[in-house]
Each structure stands twice: as C-alpha cells, then as structure tokens.
Motif scaffolding. Structure first.
Motif, PDB file in Angstrom:
ATOM      1  N   ALA A   8       1.009  -8.763  63.559  1.00  0.00           N
ATOM      2  CA  ALA A   8       1.216  -8.590  62.119  1.00  0.00           C
ATOM      3  C   ALA A   8       0.828  -7.175  61.733  1.00  0.00           C
ATOM      4  N   GLU A   9       1.540  -6.630  60.779  1.00  0.00           N
ATOM      5  CA  GLU A   9       1.254  -5.285  60.306  1.00  0.00           C
ATOM      6  C   GLU A   9       0.094  -5.281  59.325  1.00  0.00           C
ATOM      7  N   ASP A  10       0.024  -6.333  58.494  1.00  0.00           N
ATOM      8  CA  ASP A  10      -1.055  -6.419  57.510  1.00  0.00           C
ATOM      9  C   ASP A  10      -1.238  -7.869  57.088  1.00  0.00           C
ATOM     10  N   TYR A  11      -2.263  -8.080  56.279  1.00  0.00           N
ATOM     11  CA  TYR A  11      -2.690  -9.401  55.856  1.00  0.00           C
ATOM     12  C   TYR A  11      -3.122  -9.291  54.404  1.00  0.00           C
ATOM     13  N   ILE A  42      11.312  -6.260  57.141  1.00  0.00           N
ATOM     14  CA  ILE A  42       9.976  -6.701  56.770  1.00  0.00           C
ATOM     15  C   ILE A  42      10.024  -8.197  56.483  1.00  0.00           C
ATOM     16  N   VAL A  43       9.062  -8.925  57.050  1.00  0.00           N
ATOM     17  CA  VAL A  43       8.889 -10.345  56.744  1.00  0.00           C
ATOM     18  C   VAL A  43       7.534 -10.486  56.064  1.00  0.00           C
ATOM     19  N   VAL A  44       7.545 -11.103  54.873  1.00  0.00           N
ATOM     20  CA  VAL A  44       6.307 -11.408  54.154  1.00  0.00           C
ATOM     21  C   VAL A  44       6.195 -12.926  54.168  1.00  0.00           C
ATOM     22  N   SER A  45       5.202 -13.442  54.906  1.00  0.00           N
ATOM     23  CA  SER A  45       5.123 -14.879  55.127  1.00  0.00           C
ATOM     24  C   SER A  45       3.775 -15.471  54.730  1.00  0.00           C
ATOM     25  N   ASP A  46       3.853 -16.641  54.109  1.00  0.00           N
ATOM     26  CA  ASP A  46       2.648 -17.416  53.833  1.00  0.00           C
ATOM     27  C   ASP A  46       2.082 -17.883  55.173  1.00  0.00           C
ATOM     28  N   LEU A  47       0.787 -18.116  55.223  1.00  0.00           N
ATOM     29  CA  LEU A  47       0.159 -18.609  56.450  1.00  0.00           C
ATOM     30  C   LEU A  47       0.345 -20.117  56.591  1.00  0.00           C
ATOM     31  N   VAL A  48      -0.049 -20.873  55.567  1.00  0.00           N
ATOM     32  CA  VAL A  48      -0.036 -22.336  55.646  1.00  0.00           C
ATOM     33  C   VAL A  48       1.250 -22.873  55.035  1.00  0.00           C
ATOM     34  N   MET A  49       2.100 -23.459  55.913  1.00  0.00           N
ATOM     35  CA  MET A  49       3.372 -24.049  55.479  1.00  0.00           C
ATOM     36  C   MET A  49       3.671 -25.255  56.357  1.00  0.00           C
ATOM     37  N   PRO A  50       4.477 -26.198  55.855  1.00  0.00           N
ATOM     38  CA  PRO A  50       4.875 -27.329  56.700  1.00  0.00           C
ATOM     39  C   PRO A  50       5.865 -26.879  57.784  1.00  0.00           C
ATOM     40  N   ARG A  51       6.071 -27.707  58.762  1.00  0.00           N
ATOM     41  CA  ARG A  51       7.005 -27.509  59.883  1.00  0.00           C
ATOM     42  C   ARG A  51       6.616 -26.340  60.777  1.00  0.00           C
ATOM     43  N   LEU A  60       1.322 -11.108  56.525  1.00  0.00           N
ATOM     44  CA  LEU A  60       0.889 -12.486  56.324  1.00  0.00           C
ATOM     45  C   LEU A  60       0.169 -12.622  54.987  1.00  0.00           C
ATOM     46  N   LEU A  61       0.508 -13.686  54.238  1.00  0.00           N
ATOM     47  CA  LEU A  61      -0.127 -13.995  52.956  1.00  0.00           C
ATOM     48  C   LEU A  61      -0.876 -15.309  53.088  1.00  0.00           C
ATOM     49  N   THR A  62      -2.059 -15.397  52.478  1.00  0.00           N
ATOM     50  CA  THR A  62      -2.736 -16.676  52.476  1.00  0.00           C
ATOM     51  C   THR A  62      -3.773 -16.781  51.379  1.00  0.00           C
ATOM     52  N   ARG A 112      15.443  -4.542  54.197  1.00  0.00           N
ATOM     53  CA  ARG A 112      15.679  -5.956  53.912  1.00  0.00           C
ATOM     54  C   ARG A 112      14.352  -6.678  54.078  1.00  0.00           C
ATOM     55  N   VAL A 113      13.956  -7.427  53.057  1.00  0.00           N
ATOM     56  CA  VAL A 113      12.692  -8.146  53.082  1.00  0.00           C
ATOM     57  C   VAL A 113      12.971  -9.644  53.037  1.00  0.00           C
ATOM     58  N   LEU A 114      12.347 -10.378  53.949  1.00  0.00           N
ATOM     59  CA  LEU A 114      12.447 -11.835  53.973  1.00  0.00           C
ATOM     60  C   LEU A 114      11.111 -12.401  53.492  1.00  0.00           C
ATOM     61  N   ILE A 115      11.144 -13.146  52.392  1.00  0.00           N
ATOM     62  CA  ILE A 115       9.955 -13.791  51.832  1.00  0.00           C
ATOM     63  C   ILE A 115       9.927 -15.230  52.350  1.00  0.00           C
ATOM     64  N   VAL A 116       8.825 -15.617  53.001  1.00  0.00           N
ATOM     65  CA  VAL A 116       8.693 -16.969  53.547  1.00  0.00           C
ATOM     66  C   VAL A 116       7.497 -17.628  52.863  1.00  0.00           C
ATOM     67  N   GLU A 117       7.795 -18.610  52.013  1.00  0.00           N
ATOM     68  CA  GLU A 117       6.757 -19.237  51.185  1.00  0.00           C
ATOM     69  C   GLU A 117       7.191 -20.661  50.868  1.00  0.00           C
ATOM     70  N   ASP A 118       6.316 -21.637  51.118  1.00  0.00           N
ATOM     71  CA  ASP A 118       6.682 -23.030  50.865  1.00  0.00           C
ATOM     72  C   ASP A 118       6.582 -23.409  49.392  1.00  0.00           C
ATOM     73  N   ASP A 119       5.733 -22.748  48.619  1.00  0.00           N
ATOM     74  CA  ASP A 119       5.615 -23.022  47.190  1.00  0.00           C
ATOM     75  C   ASP A 119       6.798 -22.378  46.478  1.00  0.00           C
ATOM     76  N   GLU A 120       7.671 -23.231  45.902  1.00  0.00           N
ATOM     77  CA  GLU A 120       8.918 -22.723  45.329  1.00  0.00           C
ATOM     78  C   GLU A 120       8.704 -21.687  44.234  1.00  0.00           C
ATOM     79  N   SER A 121       7.778 -21.916  43.329  1.00  0.00           N
ATOM     80  CA  SER A 121       7.588 -20.961  42.233  1.00  0.00           C
ATOM     81  C   SER A 121       7.060 -19.620  42.765  1.00  0.00           C
ATOM     82  N   ALA A 122       6.179 -19.665  43.738  1.00  0.00           N
ATOM     83  CA  ALA A 122       5.673 -18.418  44.339  1.00  0.00           C
ATOM     84  C   ALA A 122       6.792 -17.704  45.091  1.00  0.00           C
TER      85      ALA A 122
END
Length: 181
Positions: free
Chosen positions: A104-107, A56-65, A86-88, A11-21
């Motif tokens: 983090a496992e990777d960047y 697995i969590v794939v998360s953007d670095l810079v996000m609000p809140r 982590l994605l940035t 199960r992968v959780l994508i965390v990204e504030d940019d909706e299209s991305a």
C-alpha cells in the motif's frame, strides 16, 4: 498547471461497502478532476480493475466478501502500476504497517480528511505521471542505444569490407603482371 494535467490523466477506483460513503467519496474525487469508478467490495473491485485500469485504488479495510488487505494481496503484480490507499475506521498501527509492507502507498483513517485525501491523490498523480515519463524515456533511450549500436555495426562492417577490398587490391598490385587475371 502540472498537477491539473497529472490529475486529468488519472483513474481512481473507490472501494467502499458503505453506499453513502462510496457515493460521497466518488463524487468528491470526481470534482477534483479525476476519472472515478466505484465498487462495493474487493471482489467487485477486482472485476473492475481489468476494464477500468485505475492508477489509484482507494479501498476500505473492512468489507464483506473480500476486505481491503485481501484486495491488496489479490492485485499482486498490478501494484507495479497501481497506487493503493487503504481507508479504515478501525485504524491500528499494526494494520497500517502490515498494509504498507504488502505494498500500500498510504493509509488513511475515517472519517477521511478531504484535504489530506486530495493532497495524497495529487501527489500520487504526479508520481504516476513521472513514472510514465520515466518509462517512455527509458524506452526511447533503449531504442536510441539500439539504433546507435546498429549504426556502429554497419560502420564496422563497412570498414571491414573496405579493408578487405584494400587488402585484395594491394595483393593484386604485388602480383607480377603475368599472374593477374
């Protein structure tokens, strides 16, 4: 194929504030065979972690809140069974090193190279499957050891009881016939 089986269980959780991305990554990862959910920021991701239970969590670095590093820190003990990537777009060596030190496992830098992401997710899936198998084998070994100890304990008690009966019999045999009951 072992990789396909490992992927199907993840199960992968994508965390990204940019909706299209976020939508694009979610759909891409889903086409690779993963079960995928998404969240718009770290706070929403934390709320989903309990119910969705990602491996697995794939998360953007810079996000609000709540940004990616804060999410990484908030996951804390959950990182023992969650791989965090982590994605940035604002990638610096210092940020990457800090993320890796925090668990983090990777960047990966944006724009994300789909083949690199796929390879990373497949590798993490195989690691997760191996971790689960290792945990199960340890559990079985522990139970087998406990069973062996219990069997040996019964054998020792049985031998001790047999020795005690034999000593009583020998003791009776040494007594004069008149003193026996």
């Amino acid at each position: 194929d072992a990789t396909k089986a490992a992927v199907a269980a993840q199960r992968v959780l994508i965390v990204e504030d940019d909706e299209s991305a976020r939508v694009g990554l979610t759909e891409l990862v889903r086409t690779w065979g993963f079960t995928v959910e998404s969240a718009a920021d770290g706070e929403a991701a934390l709320a989903k972690v309990t119910a969705f239970r990602p491996t697995i969590v794939v998360s953007d670095l810079v996000m609000p809140r709540m940004d990616g590093l804060a999410l990484l820190a908030a996951l804390g003990d959950d990182l023992s069974h969650i791989y965090f990537v982590l994605l940035t777009a604002q990638g610096t060596v210092e940020t990457a090193v800090d993320a890796l030190k925090r668990g983090a496992e990777d960047y990966l830098t944006k724009p994300v190279d789909p083949q690199r992401l796929r390879h990373l997710l497949e590798r993490l899936s195989e690691l997760s499957a191996a971790r689960r198998e290792n945990t199960e084998l340890r559990r079985r070994l522990r139970h087998a050891g406990e069973d062996a100890v219990a069997r040996r304990d019964r054998e020792v008690r049985g031998e001790a009881a047999g020795h005690a009966r034999e000593r009583r019999r020998q003791s009776r045999d040494r007594m004069p016939a008149a003193g026996r009951k």
